[in-house]
Scaffold this motif. Structure first.
Motif, PDB file in Angstrom:
ATOM      1  N   ILE A  62       0.830  -1.209  -0.108  1.00 38.70           N
ATOM      2  CA  ILE A  62       0.009   0.049  -0.087  1.00 38.70           C
ATOM      3  C   ILE A  62       0.873   1.241  -0.101  1.00 38.70           C
ATOM      4  CG2 ILE A  62      -0.357   0.220   2.533  1.00 38.70           C
ATOM      5  CD1 ILE A  62      -3.026   0.769  -0.166  1.00 38.70           C
ATOM      6  N   GLN A  85       1.836   1.766  -3.543  1.00 38.37           N
ATOM      7  CA  GLN A  85       0.686   2.403  -4.289  1.00 38.37           C
ATOM      8  C   GLN A  85       0.365   3.799  -3.699  1.00 38.37           C
ATOM      9  OE1 GLN A  85      -1.701  -0.966  -3.127  1.00 38.37           O
ATOM     10  NE2 GLN A  85      -1.790  -1.617  -5.109  1.00 38.37           N
ATOM     11  N   LEU A  86       0.262   4.108  -2.633  1.00 39.86           N
ATOM     12  CA  LEU A  86      -0.047   5.503  -2.265  1.00 39.86           C
ATOM     13  C   LEU A  86       1.060   6.490  -2.845  1.00 39.86           C
ATOM     14  CD1 LEU A  86      -1.351   5.145   1.569  1.00 39.86           C
ATOM     15  CD2 LEU A  86      -2.599   5.671  -0.652  1.00 39.86           C
TER      16      LEU A  86
END
Length: 110
Positions: free
Chosen positions: A61, A64-65
């Protein structure tokens, strides 16, 4: 190691993004190929790559962020420099996101 299919999809996507930008800028009749215009090429390419990274980094994550944040930062820089309107940036982002979804939407990392 990055699979060949991902490399090929990335290269095809970059080429298609560029082609769509040229077509969009010709239709918009504002700016030039390298400055301004109906579709923000920087935004389109930034979001194409960001969403591609989102698919490649499934399960991570933070990566991705960070990828999405970089896409937003590219778009914001074009707005702050007064090169594109919010509409042109959004149109560019939509081109990049949609193309990335088409090319990477069925990608499942090993």
């Amino acid at each position: 190691e990055i699979p060949q299919s991902v490399t090929l999809k990335s290269l095809v996507g970059i080429f298609v993004v560029f082609a769509l930008i040229v077509i969009g800028k010709a239709l918009g009749r504002r700016g030039s190929l390298w400055h301004g215009g109906l579709i923000s090429g920087h935004s389109a390419l930034g979001f194409f790559l960001a969403i591609g990274i989102v698919y490649l980094a499934q399960g991570n994550i933070l990566v991705q962020l960070l990828a999405v944040a970089l896409g937003l930062l590219v778009a914001q820089s074009r707005w702050e420099a007064k090169i594109h309107s919010v509409f042109e940036l959004t149109l560019g982002a939509a081109v990049g996101v949609i193309l990335s979804l088409i090319l990477f939407g069925n990608y499942i990392p090993k």
